[in-house]
Design a protein around this motif. Structure first.
Motif, mmCIF file in Angstrom:
data_model
loop_
_atom_site.group_PDB
_atom_site.id
_atom_site.type_symbol
_atom_site.label_atom_id
_atom_site.label_comp_id
_atom_site.label_asym_id
_atom_site.label_seq_id
_atom_site.Cartn_x
_atom_site.Cartn_y
_atom_site.Cartn_z
ATOM 1 N N LEU A 298 4.122 0.899 -1.973
ATOM 2 C CA LEU A 298 4.505 0.246 -3.221
ATOM 3 C C LEU A 298 5.735 -0.626 -3.043
ATOM 4 O O LEU A 298 5.811 -1.741 -3.566
ATOM 5 C CB LEU A 298 4.764 1.305 -4.294
ATOM 6 N N ALA A 299 6.707 -0.141 -2.300
ATOM 7 C CA ALA A 299 7.962 -0.871 -2.138
ATOM 8 C C ALA A 299 7.797 -2.150 -1.342
ATOM 9 O O ALA A 299 8.593 -3.086 -1.483
ATOM 10 C CB ALA A 299 9.000 0.026 -1.469
ATOM 11 N N THR A 300 6.750 -2.203 -0.503
ATOM 12 C CA THR A 300 6.552 -3.379 0.343
ATOM 13 C C THR A 300 5.387 -4.253 -0.109
ATOM 14 O O THR A 300 5.107 -5.276 0.515
ATOM 15 C CB THR A 300 6.319 -2.950 1.799
ATOM 16 N N GLY A 301 4.693 -3.859 -1.193
ATOM 17 C CA GLY A 301 3.558 -4.656 -1.660
ATOM 18 C C GLY A 301 2.397 -4.625 -0.704
ATOM 19 O O GLY A 301 1.744 -5.644 -0.463
ATOM 20 N N GLY A 302 2.089 -3.447 -0.173
ATOM 21 C CA GLY A 302 1.074 -3.334 0.860
ATOM 22 C C GLY A 302 -0.353 -3.426 0.346
ATOM 23 O O GLY A 302 -0.614 -3.625 -0.840
ATOM 24 N N SER A 303 -1.293 -3.236 1.241
ATOM 25 C CA SER A 303 -2.715 -3.499 1.015
ATOM 26 C C SER A 303 -3.344 -2.559 -0.004
ATOM 27 O O SER A 303 -3.124 -1.346 0.021
ATOM 28 C CB SER A 303 -3.460 -3.372 2.344
ATOM 29 N N THR A 304 -4.197 -3.128 -0.869
ATOM 30 C CA THR A 304 -4.980 -2.309 -1.804
ATOM 31 C C THR A 304 -5.942 -1.382 -1.075
ATOM 32 O O THR A 304 -6.375 -0.375 -1.646
ATOM 33 C CB THR A 304 -5.806 -3.200 -2.758
ATOM 34 N N GLY A 421 6.582 -1.153 -8.385
ATOM 35 C CA GLY A 421 5.605 -1.583 -7.379
ATOM 36 C C GLY A 421 4.402 -2.241 -8.006
ATOM 37 O O GLY A 421 4.211 -2.218 -9.227
ATOM 38 N N GLY A 422 3.540 -2.797 -7.189
ATOM 39 C CA GLY A 422 2.479 -3.644 -7.713
ATOM 40 C C GLY A 422 1.116 -3.016 -7.836
ATOM 41 O O GLY A 422 0.164 -3.701 -8.182
ATOM 42 N N LEU A 423 0.980 -1.717 -7.564
ATOM 43 C CA LEU A 423 -0.352 -1.109 -7.594
ATOM 44 C C LEU A 423 -0.511 -0.331 -8.888
ATOM 45 O O LEU A 423 0.319 0.511 -9.237
ATOM 46 C CB LEU A 423 -0.521 -0.170 -6.397
ATOM 47 N N ALA A 433 -10.336 1.700 -12.264
ATOM 48 C CA ALA A 433 -10.204 0.779 -11.136
ATOM 49 C C ALA A 433 -8.737 0.714 -10.728
ATOM 50 O O ALA A 433 -7.861 1.272 -11.395
ATOM 51 C CB ALA A 433 -10.710 -0.616 -11.522
ATOM 52 N N VAL A 434 -8.483 0.031 -9.636
ATOM 53 C CA VAL A 434 -7.107 -0.229 -9.224
ATOM 54 C C VAL A 434 -6.890 -1.733 -9.180
ATOM 55 O O VAL A 434 -7.840 -2.520 -9.042
ATOM 56 C CB VAL A 434 -6.773 0.388 -7.847
ATOM 57 N N THR A 435 -5.641 -2.133 -9.313
ATOM 58 C CA THR A 435 -5.283 -3.541 -9.198
ATOM 59 C C THR A 435 -3.926 -3.650 -8.529
ATOM 60 O O THR A 435 -3.108 -2.728 -8.596
ATOM 61 C CB THR A 435 -5.251 -4.229 -10.580
ATOM 62 N N LYS A 436 -3.715 -4.749 -7.868
ATOM 63 C CA LYS A 436 -2.424 -5.035 -7.230
ATOM 64 C C LYS A 436 -1.883 -6.305 -7.861
ATOM 65 O O LYS A 436 -2.521 -7.352 -7.804
ATOM 66 C CB LYS A 436 -2.613 -5.219 -5.721
ATOM 67 N N ILE A 437 -0.696 -6.203 -8.465
ATOM 68 C CA ILE A 437 -0.171 -7.333 -9.226
ATOM 69 C C ILE A 437 1.092 -7.924 -8.634
ATOM 70 O O ILE A 437 1.683 -8.826 -9.226
ATOM 71 C CB ILE A 437 0.085 -6.938 -10.692
ATOM 72 N N SER A 438 1.516 -7.453 -7.466
ATOM 73 C CA SER A 438 2.778 -7.936 -6.923
ATOM 74 C C SER A 438 2.750 -9.422 -6.609
ATOM 75 O O SER A 438 3.793 -10.080 -6.565
ATOM 76 C CB SER A 438 3.157 -7.136 -5.674
ATOM 77 N N ALA A 439 1.544 -9.986 -6.384
ATOM 78 C CA ALA A 439 1.441 -11.424 -6.121
ATOM 79 C C ALA A 439 0.850 -12.184 -7.304
ATOM 80 O O ALA A 439 0.652 -13.396 -7.232
ATOM 81 C CB ALA A 439 0.588 -11.671 -4.882
ATOM 82 N N VAL A 440 0.564 -11.478 -8.405
ATOM 83 C CA VAL A 440 -0.060 -12.103 -9.573
ATOM 84 C C VAL A 440 1.025 -12.473 -10.583
ATOM 85 O O VAL A 440 1.803 -11.617 -11.001
ATOM 86 C CB VAL A 440 -1.088 -11.144 -10.222
ATOM 87 N N LYS A 441 1.057 -13.722 -10.990
ATOM 88 C CA LYS A 441 2.062 -14.147 -11.960
ATOM 89 C C LYS A 441 1.840 -13.422 -13.286
ATOM 90 O O LYS A 441 0.703 -13.125 -13.660
ATOM 91 C CB LYS A 441 1.980 -15.666 -12.168
ATOM 92 N N PRO A 442 2.921 -13.154 -14.009
ATOM 93 C CA PRO A 442 2.784 -12.418 -15.278
ATOM 94 C C PRO A 442 1.775 -13.039 -16.235
ATOM 95 O O PRO A 442 1.029 -12.316 -16.908
ATOM 96 C CB PRO A 442 4.203 -12.457 -15.853
ATOM 97 N N GLU A 443 1.706 -14.369 -16.281
ATOM 98 C CA GLU A 443 0.785 -15.022 -17.214
ATOM 99 C C GLU A 443 -0.675 -14.890 -16.794
ATOM 100 O O GLU A 443 -1.584 -15.221 -17.566
ATOM 101 C CB GLU A 443 1.130 -16.504 -17.377
ATOM 102 N N HIS A 444 -0.919 -14.408 -15.578
ATOM 103 C CA HIS A 444 -2.294 -14.239 -15.095
ATOM 104 C C HIS A 444 -2.741 -12.779 -15.088
ATOM 105 O O HIS A 444 -3.834 -12.476 -14.607
ATOM 106 C CB HIS A 444 -2.425 -14.816 -13.681
#
Length: 604
Positions: A298-304, A421-423, A433-444
């Protein structure tokens, strides 16, 4: 010692309570096979003769002595995977280092190592997830010769490290150390690579330009440098205490890499089962180590993909990790790193900015990691908050940098990229389901719109090229991609097309019972959906035009409409099972495999 974060403490206690019976059963099984007597001494004379038949005379004599450890090597070497090509010479190096440390070593066996980068979008990708369980079984076959007092696992990439961990945990009565080989040098900057991929998807450049960009990106021996599953694996092996400290991201060729490999051999000899202070793998991988792995991810934005692999690895140790554990920790763990696809930098830049040592020290300082764990290096995780260097040719460790050397890449806990974290886990009337949002802009991160439903990613790509997709915002649904349907291939081929539509100002999202790549990026994606379509999950009842909500912020994934009418719909029919190219051999796996939320394994 810093007080443990209350969320980390609560989730750990919950995990221990949930796993009490299964963990006790695992540890009892491991205890039955522990012994300080050399394993080979339990073999009959004929069995033992087979073990040393091909060894040279000195090694045969050494192996006859009780206090000489014999180290088994399980290798994932092949020279098609750039990350694994450096392993070619490792067995002879390890044997040399072992002899100089008063031990012997043997290659116990090899495991398959397929490359997801080669099989993306191809039929072979349907074997990818199952290859993890084949690797686990292959590891067990290698170690079942029962002639080893410790083991070294040579593996790096996507399914290979999780499979090695799962297989080695079946031999938790042995000390086991994981030995990486390091990332390739930086090539074409990742944003440039992504730009060319999107241009190709839109028809703006030809295959020649695409090939040139890809060849400039993947160009040398070593791990691919984006922060996908392979490099997430290496982070996990550090945070979970299975590496020599700081070994993950040192380049493949050079004196420091050789020194780290030598240190792994020396530590395996020192901590072997027939020595005075063995460090058993079963004691390294406990509930706290699993929580540490999740926190690091989570701290590093790793792989889903590790939303699958961590539960599967945990279950191999009798530990029942669930998506809710990842979700709850995600709300407490800050995002400290931005490495492509979550940023522009690659793992070499991350390593230069302070790397894993910086991350571990920062997380320890905030009480976000369990420090009081057993690692292959000994007691306590603090040793992994340092970095290795050579001082006059001697391997030593110094403190990781006090400050990040580039806060565009790496930040302290006092100034994270994000407070969490982004997961995330998404739930609703379509399942979980799961999602990873660390690279997803808030508006998306929120979209409510019509679904475009496909039973295969190729059908979506054909519709994209033909311009036969809904105008404006929509949600791409790709179903029958779960473990039971077709082995759960990654759907990375969707990324350039979906990204191109996002770049046009449209809101798009993906919903699937399949996986995305470890390099999944800026498009909101609700993946690993359970129940999967082949089990009659709600995704099997969706029709194009249905209104669907994907709310990553609030954790909701739902069909919007008449729920009674939706529930009464017949499920879509499963497409015929594909065969050929080896897929028919895995039909039993598809029948046995468990659900995504428990790791998608044939074992549990």
């Amino acid at each position: 010692m810093t007080e443990l974060n209350p969320v980390v403490k609560a989730v750990t206690e919950r995990l221990i309570a949930r796993s009490r019976d299964s963990r006790a059963e695992y540890m009892a099984r491991i205890a039955r096979y522990k012994t300080h007597e050399p394993r080979r001494k339990k073999l009959s004379c004929a069995n033992y003769a087979h073990v040393v038949a091909a060894s040279d005379t000195d090694d045969k004599l050494a192996a006859a002595l009780d206090n000489v450890p014999n180290i088994g090597i399980v290798t994932a070497y092949n020279d098609m995977l750039s990350a694994h090509q450096p392993y070619y010479r490792y067995p002879e190096k390890i044997l040399d280092y072992a002899r100089k440390s008063g031990a012997t070593s043997q290659v116990a066996g090899g495991v398959p190592a397929m490359c997801d980068g080669v099989t993306q979008g191809r039929p072979g990708m349907e074997l990818s997830l199952f290859s993890r369980d084949v690797i686990a079984m292959s590891t067990a076959i290698a170690l079942t010769h029962d002639a080893f007092d410790a083991a070294l696992c040579l593996g790096i990439c996507d399914k290979i490290v999780p499979g090695l961990v799962m297989g080695a945990l079946a031999f938790g009565h042995l000390p086991v150390i994981f030995v990486p080989s390091g990332p390739m040098p930086s090539g074409l900057p990742n944003p440039e690579k992504a730009k060319v991929r999107t241009q190709y998807a839109k028809g703006e450049v030809g295959r020649d330009a695409l090939l040139a960009a890809e060849m400039a990106s993947y160009h040398s021996a070593g791990t691919c440098t984006f922060y996908g599953t392979a490099n997430s694996n290496q982070m996990l092996m550090e945070v979970m205490g299975l590496h020599v400290p700081g070994a993950a991201f040192v380049p493949p060729h050079g004196d420091l890499r050789d020194a780290l490999t030598r240190a792994a051999v020396q530590q395996a000899v020192k901590t072997a089962a027939n020595r005075d202070a063995p460090i058993y793998m079963a004691d390294v991988i406990d509930e706290r180590a699993i929580i540490n792995g999740v926190v690091g991810l989570l701290a590093t934005g790793g792989s889903t993909n590790h939303a699958l692999h961590l539960p599967a690895m945990a279950r191999a140790a009798g530990i029942q990790l669930l998506p809710e554990d990842l979700n709850d920790l995600s709300h407490a763990v800050p995002l400290l790193a931005r490495v492509y696809p979550n940023g522009a930098a690659d793992v070499n830049h991350f390593h230069a900015a302070g790397g894993i040592g910086f991350v571990i020290r920062e997380l320890l300082s905030a009480g976000l990691l369990h420090e009081d764990v057993t690692t292959v290096w000994g007691k306590g995780l603090s040793a992994y908050g340092k970095e290795p260097i050579l001082n006059n040719g001697e391997l030593v460790w110094r403190d990781a940098p006090a400050q990040s050397l580039d806060e565009n890449i790496l930040r302290p806990v006092t100034n994270p990229f994000s407070a969490e974290g982004g997961l995330r886990e998404l739930k609703g009337n379509l399942g979980a389901a799961v999602t990873k949002i660390s690279a997803v802009k808030p508006e998306h991160r929120f979209i409510e719109g019509p679904a475009a439903v496909f039973d295969d990613q190729d059908d979506f790509l054909a519709a994209f090229k033909a311009g036969n997709l809904p105008e404006g915002d929509f949600i791409c649904v790709v179903r029958f991609q779960g473990p039971k349907a077709n082995g759960m291939p990654e759907l990375h081929s969707l990324t350039p097309s979906l990204s191109a539509m996002l770049d046009q100002g449209r809101k798009v999202a993906l919903v699937s019972d399949g996986r995305m790549s470890g390099a999944s990026g800026k498009v909101a994606a609700a993946i690993h959906l359970t129940p999967e379509a082949v089990d009659g999950g709600p995704i099997s009842k969706l029709r194009s035009g249905d209104k669907v909500r994907v709310d990553c912020e609030n954790g909701n994934l739902s069909f919007i409409g008449d729920e009674a009418e939706f529930a009464a719909r017949p499920a879509a029919q499963r497409p015929p099972e594909a065969d050929g190219l080896g897929r028919e051999l895995f039909a039993p796996f598809r029948r046995l495999v468990g659900a995504s939320d428990t790791g998608g394994s044939v074992f549990w």
